[in-house]
Write a protein that holds these residues in place. Sequence first.
Motif, PDB file in Angstrom:
ATOM      1  N   VAL A 332     -31.078 -24.606  11.510  1.00 37.94           N
ATOM      2  CA  VAL A 332     -30.238 -23.484  11.076  1.00 37.94           C
ATOM      3  C   VAL A 332     -29.581 -22.824  12.287  1.00 37.94           C
ATOM      4  CG1 VAL A 332     -30.194 -21.271   9.886  1.00 37.94           C
ATOM      5  CG2 VAL A 332     -31.645 -23.097   9.029  1.00 37.94           C
ATOM      6  N   ALA A 333     -30.324 -22.708  13.395  1.00 36.87           N
ATOM      7  CA  ALA A 333     -29.757 -22.125  14.613  1.00 36.87           C
ATOM      8  C   ALA A 333     -28.566 -22.946  15.097  1.00 36.87           C
ATOM      9  CB  ALA A 333     -30.822 -22.037  15.700  1.00 36.87           C
ATOM     10  N   GLY A 334     -28.672 -24.267  14.989  1.00 36.98           N
ATOM     11  CA  GLY A 334     -27.552 -25.123  15.378  1.00 36.98           C
ATOM     12  C   GLY A 334     -26.316 -24.855  14.535  1.00 36.98           C
ATOM     13  N   TYR A 335     -26.505 -24.719  13.224  1.00 31.35           N
ATOM     14  CA  TYR A 335     -25.370 -24.406  12.354  1.00 31.35           C
ATOM     15  C   TYR A 335     -24.840 -22.999  12.617  1.00 31.35           C
ATOM     16  CZ  TYR A 335     -25.711 -28.620   9.487  1.00 31.35           C
ATOM     17  OH  TYR A 335     -25.688 -29.916   9.050  1.00 31.35           O
ATOM     18  N   ARG A 336     -25.745 -22.080  12.928  1.00 28.46           N
ATOM     19  CA  ARG A 336     -25.283 -20.716  13.254  1.00 28.46           C
ATOM     20  C   ARG A 336     -24.400 -20.750  14.495  1.00 28.46           C
ATOM     21  NH1 ARG A 336     -26.488 -15.665  11.958  1.00 28.46           N
ATOM     22  NH2 ARG A 336     -28.253 -16.252  10.631  1.00 28.46           N
ATOM     23  N   SER A 351     -26.098 -17.923  22.383  1.00 32.81           N
ATOM     24  CA  SER A 351     -27.485 -17.564  22.083  1.00 32.81           C
ATOM     25  C   SER A 351     -28.085 -18.518  21.049  1.00 32.81           C
ATOM     26  CB  SER A 351     -27.548 -16.120  21.570  1.00 32.81           C
ATOM     27  OG  SER A 351     -28.860 -15.799  21.174  1.00 32.81           O
ATOM     28  N   ALA A 352     -27.303 -18.819  20.014  1.00 30.81           N
ATOM     29  CA  ALA A 352     -27.789 -19.721  18.970  1.00 30.81           C
ATOM     30  C   ALA A 352     -27.953 -21.133  19.498  1.00 30.81           C
ATOM     31  CB  ALA A 352     -26.835 -19.700  17.780  1.00 30.81           C
ATOM     32  N   PHE A 353     -27.035 -21.587  20.361  1.00 28.07           N
ATOM     33  CA  PHE A 353     -27.174 -22.912  20.953  1.00 28.07           C
ATOM     34  C   PHE A 353     -28.441 -22.991  21.800  1.00 28.07           C
ATOM     35  CE2 PHE A 353     -22.540 -23.982  20.369  1.00 28.07           C
ATOM     36  CZ  PHE A 353     -22.770 -25.175  19.692  1.00 28.07           C
ATOM     37  N   ALA A 356     -31.320 -23.465  19.503  1.00 30.89           N
ATOM     38  CA  ALA A 356     -31.343 -24.787  18.887  1.00 30.89           C
ATOM     39  C   ALA A 356     -31.783 -25.858  19.879  1.00 30.89           C
ATOM     40  CB  ALA A 356     -29.965 -25.124  18.329  1.00 30.89           C
ATOM     41  N   PHE A 357     -31.233 -25.837  21.103  1.00 36.27           N
ATOM     42  CA  PHE A 357     -31.568 -26.854  22.096  1.00 36.27           C
ATOM     43  C   PHE A 357     -32.994 -26.705  22.598  1.00 36.27           C
ATOM     44  CE2 PHE A 357     -26.895 -27.423  22.912  1.00 36.27           C
ATOM     45  CZ  PHE A 357     -26.863 -28.761  22.563  1.00 36.27           C
ATOM     46  N   ALA A 358     -33.526 -25.482  22.552  1.00 40.01           N
ATOM     47  CA  ALA A 358     -34.900 -25.280  23.022  1.00 40.01           C
ATOM     48  C   ALA A 358     -35.916 -25.926  22.096  1.00 40.01           C
ATOM     49  CB  ALA A 358     -35.190 -23.779  23.154  1.00 40.01           C
ATOM     50  N   ARG A 359     -35.551 -26.138  20.832  1.00 43.91           N
ATOM     51  CA  ARG A 359     -36.504 -26.655  19.841  1.00 43.91           C
ATOM     52  C   ARG A 359     -36.284 -28.117  19.480  1.00 43.91           C
ATOM     53  NH1 ARG A 359     -37.315 -21.967  15.228  1.00 43.91           N
ATOM     54  NH2 ARG A 359     -37.387 -20.145  16.603  1.00 43.91           N
ATOM     55  N   THR A 360     -35.160 -28.683  19.884  1.00 41.95           N
ATOM     56  CA  THR A 360     -34.868 -30.051  19.472  1.00 41.95           C
ATOM     57  C   THR A 360     -34.102 -30.766  20.571  1.00 41.95           C
ATOM     58  OG1 THR A 360     -33.867 -31.416  17.730  1.00 41.95           O
ATOM     59  CG2 THR A 360     -32.667 -29.452  18.384  1.00 41.95           C
ATOM     60  N   PRO A 364     -27.938 -38.877  22.117  1.00 42.16           N
ATOM     61  CA  PRO A 364     -26.815 -38.643  23.052  1.00 42.16           C
ATOM     62  C   PRO A 364     -25.472 -38.331  22.398  1.00 42.16           C
ATOM     63  CG  PRO A 364     -28.171 -40.463  23.812  1.00 42.16           C
ATOM     64  CD  PRO A 364     -28.699 -40.068  22.469  1.00 42.16           C
ATOM     65  N   LYS A 365     -25.054 -39.120  21.418  1.00 41.71           N
ATOM     66  CA  LYS A 365     -23.733 -38.873  20.818  1.00 41.71           C
ATOM     67  C   LYS A 365     -23.683 -37.519  20.133  1.00 41.71           C
ATOM     68  CE  LYS A 365     -23.696 -42.977  18.795  1.00 41.71           C
ATOM     69  NZ  LYS A 365     -23.279 -44.108  17.936  1.00 41.71           N
ATOM     70  N   GLN A 366     -24.745 -37.181  19.398  1.00 39.26           N
ATOM     71  CA  GLN A 366     -24.776 -35.882  18.735  1.00 39.26           C
ATOM     72  C   GLN A 366     -24.851 -34.759  19.755  1.00 39.26           C
ATOM     73  OE1 GLN A 366     -24.192 -35.430  15.664  1.00 39.26           O
ATOM     74  NE2 GLN A 366     -24.571 -33.223  15.538  1.00 39.26           N
ATOM     75  N   ARG A 367     -25.621 -34.980  20.821  1.00 44.50           N
ATOM     76  CA  ARG A 367     -25.729 -33.951  21.859  1.00 44.50           C
ATOM     77  C   ARG A 367     -24.367 -33.710  22.517  1.00 44.50           C
ATOM     78  NH1 ARG A 367     -29.262 -36.216  24.801  1.00 44.50           N
ATOM     79  NH2 ARG A 367     -28.041 -36.869  26.607  1.00 44.50           N
ATOM     80  N   SER A 368     -23.603 -34.777  22.739  1.00 45.91           N
ATOM     81  CA  SER A 368     -22.295 -34.613  23.384  1.00 45.91           C
ATOM     82  C   SER A 368     -21.339 -33.815  22.496  1.00 45.91           C
ATOM     83  CB  SER A 368     -21.696 -35.972  23.727  1.00 45.91           C
ATOM     84  OG  SER A 368     -21.462 -36.739  22.561  1.00 45.91           O
ATOM     85  N   LEU A 369     -21.414 -34.019  21.181  1.00 46.06           N
ATOM     86  CA  LEU A 369     -20.574 -33.224  20.276  1.00 46.06           C
ATOM     87  C   LEU A 369     -20.940 -31.748  20.347  1.00 46.06           C
ATOM     88  CD1 LEU A 369     -20.512 -35.605  17.183  1.00 46.06           C
ATOM     89  CD2 LEU A 369     -18.571 -35.040  18.658  1.00 46.06           C
TER      90      LEU A 369
END
Length: 442
Positions: A332-336, A351-353, A356-360, A364-369
């Motif tokens: 949900v944080a990623g979508y926020r 802040s939301a990113f 999101a990145f702290a928990r997951t 690579p391709k998704q991370r680059s997007l």
Amino acid sequence: MPQREGTLPVDFWTRPAVAAALATCDMAAIVEAVRLARGWSQADLARTVGYSQSWVSRVVNGQQSLTLDQVREVCERLGIPIHLLRFAPASPVSGPSAMSRPPVADAAGRTKGAGPTRRRDFTKAVAFAALPLPNASAVGDVDGETVATLRAIIGGQRRLDASSPSRDLAKAALAHLELSSRTLFRARRTPLATGIAAAASEAAGFAAWLHADMGDVGSARLFYRRAVEHARQSDSELLPVYMLGSLALFEMDSDDPLLGLGLAHEAARWLGAGAHPTARAWLSCVRALGHAGLGDAVSAQRELASAEAEVESSANTGPPWPWVFPFDAAKVAGYRALAAVRLRRPHEARSAFSEAFARTSPAPKQRSLLMVELASAHADAGDVDEAFRLASEALRIGAVYRSEKVINRVRRFRRDYRGPQARCVSALDEQLMALVTGRLGT
């Protein structure tokens, strides 16, 4: 007049007694089982098949042999899947396809030269297909293991997607989609069809995902529509919702948030009253992106709050298929964060990113997007160096994986930038030029 369709239980053809009758070609037992399951009298049965009651009585008592034409006629009128009997086609097969037809055999399994249509004893006539029915539900080379096998293939391809360029997987994905579609055609009108339709839907959805990554928007849209169509042929309540929601996200990514939001609302209408919290939370997040793309911050925040409440629900245990991973607070944080980027709220997005990145740890391709989205947030906040550092790293990953989707996102980020021509900006320009001219190493 008795009803011939819509009253047999879903598991009817795989019940032990029915399966045994199918395996031994016991037409009397099959007809009687259909009659009892539908609550018919023998008179009802006779009216449905178009024969006299005395004839029906002799059939169910094993006193009346049937010709093959009669068997086909009875199966058609009672809705008995004739393929489950390994039955021959109504007219003789000629030409090359005849070479693949099994030889005729008698009840003891001995090969005969005479065609089955000349036999009046049904048990001998249908014995031309000497192979057994695995789990009493085989249809040619389609049986109870087929669905699991098809889904295992798509599962393996999805795992490869995390570390492979989409172009390297596309041919195999299309071949698997073709296999799944052909298998579904062979299994139509059988109890196996719904499970195979689900596998075909997954295959079409994966093909859509790959083509979107390759920048082939038209093909991606076509495959997503096929995924939705096959999902609606399946016995899953959530798969059609998932595929329509995926199409909604695709349209939003293609800069049509209004269409995407409409598709997301339609998917929500398909949800049952007792839908799993994961499905409701995910669709709320999808709708939030649509509202954010249209500049409606209030509606976007409302949808995100609803999603947060769903993921915190005690009923949100174990992801329901077709979701593979839990849909949790990090998702949900990623979508926020994505919604905040679209709403041009950079500090909220960063802040939301971070949350999101702290928990997951995305592939690579998704991370680059996500890095390109985060770059947009930094650029809006005035942190140009960090914005272009992220965009440059995303472009490098996109080049390694030959992802047109990632590359196009970086190019769009560069086009949208209206700030000063800092050194980091020039560096990204050079990187993009090197990619276009083939000088950027992969």
